[in-house]
Design an enzyme around this catalytic site. Structure first.
Site, short mmCIF file in Angstrom:
data_model
loop_
_atom_site.label_atom_id
_atom_site.label_comp_id
_atom_site.label_asym_id
_atom_site.label_seq_id
_atom_site.Cartn_x
_atom_site.Cartn_y
_atom_site.Cartn_z
N SER A 146 101.88 -113.89 -12.99
CA SER A 146 101.52 -113.30 -14.27
C SER A 146 102.60 -112.40 -14.84
O SER A 146 102.48 -111.93 -15.97
CB SER A 146 100.21 -112.51 -14.14
OG SER A 146 100.36 -111.44 -13.23
N LYS A 206 93.58 -105.15 -15.56
CA LYS A 206 94.93 -104.91 -16.08
C LYS A 206 94.89 -104.09 -17.36
O LYS A 206 95.70 -103.17 -17.57
CB LYS A 206 95.63 -106.25 -16.32
CG LYS A 206 95.95 -107.01 -15.04
CD LYS A 206 96.57 -108.37 -15.34
CE LYS A 206 96.88 -109.13 -14.06
NZ LYS A 206 97.46 -110.46 -14.32
N GLY A 217 84.50 -108.58 -4.24
CA GLY A 217 85.12 -107.53 -5.04
C GLY A 217 85.81 -106.52 -4.16
O GLY A 217 85.70 -106.56 -2.92
N PRO A 218 86.52 -105.57 -4.74
CA PRO A 218 87.25 -104.57 -3.97
C PRO A 218 86.31 -103.63 -3.23
O PRO A 218 85.11 -103.58 -3.52
CB PRO A 218 88.06 -103.82 -5.04
CG PRO A 218 87.34 -104.09 -6.31
CD PRO A 218 86.73 -105.43 -6.19
N PRO A 219 86.84 -102.87 -2.26
CA PRO A 219 85.99 -101.96 -1.50
C PRO A 219 85.42 -100.84 -2.37
O PRO A 219 86.06 -100.39 -3.32
CB PRO A 219 86.95 -101.38 -0.43
CG PRO A 219 88.10 -102.33 -0.40
CD PRO A 219 88.22 -102.89 -1.77
N GLY A 220 84.20 -100.41 -2.03
CA GLY A 220 83.61 -99.24 -2.66
C GLY A 220 83.00 -99.44 -4.02
O GLY A 220 82.71 -98.47 -4.71
N VAL A 221 82.76 -100.70 -4.43
CA VAL A 221 82.20 -100.92 -5.78
C VAL A 221 80.69 -101.16 -5.75
O VAL A 221 80.10 -101.45 -6.79
CB VAL A 221 82.90 -102.10 -6.48
CG1 VAL A 221 84.34 -101.76 -6.76
CG2 VAL A 221 82.82 -103.37 -5.64
N GLY A 222 80.05 -101.08 -4.57
CA GLY A 222 78.59 -101.16 -4.53
C GLY A 222 78.02 -102.45 -4.01
O GLY A 222 76.83 -102.73 -4.21
N LYS A 223 78.81 -103.27 -3.30
CA LYS A 223 78.29 -104.56 -2.82
C LYS A 223 77.19 -104.35 -1.79
O LYS A 223 76.13 -104.98 -1.86
CB LYS A 223 79.44 -105.37 -2.20
CG LYS A 223 80.57 -105.68 -3.17
CD LYS A 223 81.60 -106.62 -2.57
CE LYS A 223 82.32 -106.02 -1.38
NZ LYS A 223 83.16 -104.85 -1.75
#
Length: 817
Positions: free
Chosen positions: A692, A735, A369-375
């Site tokens: 897309s 999106k 996932g993207p940075p800073g999401v709690g991984k």
């Protein structure tokens, strides 16, 4: 039993624990229990006869009749002495065997109704043979020194074979059940045979003991010899060094002592012992001595068998995850499922239904996932919930295989790999190890570190992981590995095959708001020296901070900006300007300056040739505009806005689709052939790529060619084909969140993506309208003002009028900032 001794029909009972007394013996008996003392007093007040009988279970303190054997020995009390501590000691002479018919309570002691047993002498010749055999075996057993000479002499003096058997049974260390069985055998021949069997068993036990004793002595002699030789070596080294202390030899002994405390496998112990012996023989100033010394220090400090006890409680883990993280429901559910499987496997292993080494087998989790999401913080929470140590290994930019496997000891400055270093710092062999940024691994001329990870993450291989520095296998099977990555497609396929992907999506504004209030604000307030009541953020201030000052999928920059505001407020409080600070949305500009991000908003009016697309990046979703202009020219197609190859192909496919359907859409073919079509996607400085946007490009192009305006409140995402099919896309949730932020109310999407709507929060699903489409015709029908009727011959709607700034038709406020 002597003929002149009369046995009463009822006698008091004195229970004894762990011993049996036989007729003709004189024995001291100590009594401390009230039931025994009462029996002794009754015997002294009566005929001075008492029954000594053994307890079946010696741990019973207040025995009843059922707790005693049914055979005992009738004894005559010769003397009784009472001690100051309340105990009683009596001297008795055993008179006869007796069989108890019934036990009865008589006040505070037991009384037995018994029958004296007459011993059967047996055949004289048989008894003579049994006597010789018994004496020979007793002498053989007595030779080990465990039987005193006085007992042996007393046995020689016994002429009666039955008495001899009783004498031997009493003085040898047999089990209580065997001694009681000999007491109950009234046939003298049978008694001797039973005793001969016990003596045979005793001889075999003594033979095994002698063998063990010899082996132990041999080992002790060997150790003493080695000790003597090492002491000699120390003296020799001391002389060679000119009288200096033999510190090197002492150091080798220290390492030997440390190794003795470790439970190492034989092949590992053999290799390490070889290095210790090399160190003991080596001159302390030798160059290699320092290398060996460092190696042995690493080996002795590793947790070869030290592990932390797992606290596999799914309910507790759920509480920890809920406390530490807001949102991420699907991630939490998958982590709890993973831990539940571990818990069930552990329970089966404890019941013996599963091998212990199979408990930790299973998928290796990779959080993407993207940075800073709690991984990373989720991995810390898992370690906390399990009660395990936590180790983070940053793999970003690693290009050397030795980062994983270590360097061989032949290199100068060699060290173990990061895994072994992490295990030493953890101090246990079963920590949670986070392999951070595995997608940033790179191959260099020193090898491919991702290939080295293949063995580490394979449960079938990692129990024999061999670090190049250690040179011996180390068991990694109990380690719980968790990996993180921003771009899973950059992870090598062979490595990805060993891991299970758990996707972390971007936070929506509402989730960021809750995270800021629950975690970020208290943490930054504490970190910057303020008390909670000294600073307050309004919800409106946090919402404006999230929207206009940060642009990210996670919350790192949000926490950074909150910290900036709190530090500026702390300065005002520290200088005495104010005592408390309240941050509102209008005061943010005072602390942070002008807004840095202006989110895209929906168009101000329905326009011809301008459609609204949707895109997704690792920092979240947003909308983009596709603008098409038709000008006189030679029929060329111009594409601008830093479009990638895929988007360029989508534009060419859209033009081909328009040409194929020119008659149906009432497009002038002569105008189409003599016009230059220019498609532009702002902002021009940002590279754009992906299929897309195909639907948005086709809608913008057909709108420009037909003059039918596109609805400004409608955004679309989906890949189109040359025949007009509308294909699925990814990142629908992000999106939609970006479109909602821009004020979009209608979303056109591929019908196949309807299942992804479940991931979108309910309040967004109810406030927006979604239009699933399978074909481009359905997209055009929902996106164009007037729908397909406007294209296929209906009257074209008039162009929308320019709105008054800040207002929309119908009096609605503009969403643009």
């Amino acid at each position: 039993m002597s003929d002149d001794t009369k046995i009463p029909a009822r006698v008091p009972v004195c229970p004894v624990r762990g011993s049996v007394i036989y007729p003709t013996m004189v024995q001291h008996i100590d009594a401390s229990r009230s039931i025994s003392i009462g029996a002794i007093d009754a015997a002294m007040n009566g005929e001075k006869m008492i029954l000594i009988v053994s307890q079946r279970d010696k741990d019973v303190d207040d025995p009843q009749g059922a707790d005693l054997y049914d055979f005992g020995t009738v004894c005559k009390v010769l003397r009784v002495r009472r001690n100051p501590d309340g105990t009683v000691q009596m001297l008795v002479t055993a008179v006869a065997r007796a069989e108890v018919q019934n036990y009865e309570h008589n006040g505070d002691y037991l009384e037995a109704e018994l029958t004296a047993v007459q011993v059967q002498p047996g055949d004289a010749r048989e008894m003579q043979a049994l006597s010789r055999e018994l004496r020979e075996k007793f002498e053989a057993v007595a030779q080990n020194g465990r039987v005193s000479p006085e007992v042996v002499q007393a046995a020689h003096a016994k002429e009666d074979v039955g008495e001899l058997a009783d004498h031997i049974a009493f003085h040898l260390d047999f089990k209580l059940e065997d001694k009681q069985a000999i007491l109950e055998l009234v046939d003298a021949a049978a008694r001797v045979r039973r005793l001969l069997t016990l003596l045979d068993t005793e001889q075999e036990v003594q033979a095994v003991q002698a063998k063990i004793r010899a082996q132990v002595k041999e080992e002790i002699d060997k150790n003493q010899r080695e000790y003597f030789l090492r002491e000699q070596m120390k003296v020799i080294q001391k002389e060679l060094q000119g009288g200096e202390d033999g510190e090197e030899g002492d150091e080798a002994e220290v390492f030997r002592a440390k190794l003795a405390e470790l439970d190492l496998r034989p092949e590992v112990r053999k290799e390490i012992d070889r290095e210790v012996n090399r160190l003991a023989r080596m001159h302390p100033d030798a160059a290699e001595a320092g290398v060996i010394r460092t190696y042995l220090s690493w080996v002795t400090e590793l947790p070869w068998n030290k592990r932390s006890e797992d606290q596999l409680d799914v309910q507790k883990a759920a509480e920890v995850l809920e406390k530490d993280h807001y949102g991420l429901e699907k991630v939490k559910d998958r982590v709890l499922e993973f831990l539940a499987v571990r818990q069930l496997r552990k329970n089966r292993a404890e019941r013996g239904e599963l091998k212990p080494e199979d408990v930790n087998k299973g998928s290796i989790l990779v959080f993407t996932g993207p940075p800073g999401v709690g991984k990373t913080s989720i991995a810390q929470s898992i370690a906390s919930a399990l009660g395990r140590e936590y180790v983070r290994i940053a793999l970003g930019g690693a290009r050397d295989e030795s980062d994983i496997r270590g360097h061989r000891r032949t290199y100068v400055g060699a060290m173990p790999g990061r895994l072994i270093q992490g295990l030493r710092s953890a101090g246990t062999k079963n920590p949670v190890i986070l392999l951070d940024e595995v997608d940033k691994l790179g191959a260099g001329y020193q090898g491919d570190p991702s290939a080295a990870l293949l063995e580490v993450l394979d449960p079938a291989q990692n129990q024999h992981f061999t670090d190049h520095y250690l040179g011996v296998p180390f068991d990694l099977s109990e380690v719980m590995f968790i990996a993180t990555a921003n771009y899973p497609e950059q992870i090598p396929p062979a490595l990805m095959d060993r891991m299970e992907v758990i996707e972390f999506s971007s936070y929506i504004e509402q989730e960021k708001l809750e995270i800021a209030k629950r975690y970020l604000l208290p943490r930054q307030t504490e970190a910057n020296g303020l008390k909670p009541n000294q600073i307050q953020f309004t919800d409106a201030a946090l919402e404006r901070l999230i929207t206009y000052y940060t642009r990210e999928a996670g919350v790192r920059n949000l926490e950074r900006e909150i910290g900036t505001v709190i530090r500026k407020a702390a300065r005002r409080i520290a200088t005495g300007e104010v005592k408390r600070v309240r941050i509102t949305d209008k005061e943010l500009e005072r602390y942070l300056g002008q807004a840095r991000h202006m989110p895209e908003s929906e168009g101000r009016q329905d326009m011809v040739g301008v459609s609204t697309g949707m895109f997704y990046t690792p920092v979240g979703g947003d909308i983009l505009f596709v603008e098409t202009s038709v000008m006189p020219g030679k029929g060329g197609l111009v594409l601008t806005g830093q479009l990638g190859d895929v988007m360029k192909e989508s534009a060419r496919a859209a033009l081909s689709y328009a040409k194929m359907n020119a008659d149906r859409f009432h497009i002038d073919r002569e105008k189409l052939d003599n016009s230059e079509i220019h498609i532009h996607v702002p902002a021009g400085a940002i590279p754009k790529e992906g299929p897309s946007a195909g639907g948005a490009i086709a809608t913008s192009l057909i709108s420009a060619l037909t003059g039918v305006p596109v609805r400004r409140d409608t955004a679309m995402t989906g890949e189109m084909t040359l025949t007009g099919r509308y294909l699925p896309i990814g990142g629908l949730k992000e999106k939609v969140l970006g479109a909602r932020r821009a004020g979009i109310k209608h979303v056109i999407m591929p019908k196949v993506n309807e299942a992804d709507l479940r991931d979108i929060p309910l309040h967004l699903r109810t406030s927006m309208r979604f239009h699933p489409a399978e074909t481009l015709d359905e997209v055009l029908d929902a996106a164009l003002v007037g729908g397909l009727r406007a294209l296929e011959g209906a009257e074209k709607p008039a162009p929308a009028l320019e709105e008054t700034p800040g207002k929309r038709r119908g009096g609605r406020r503009s969403a643009s900032a």
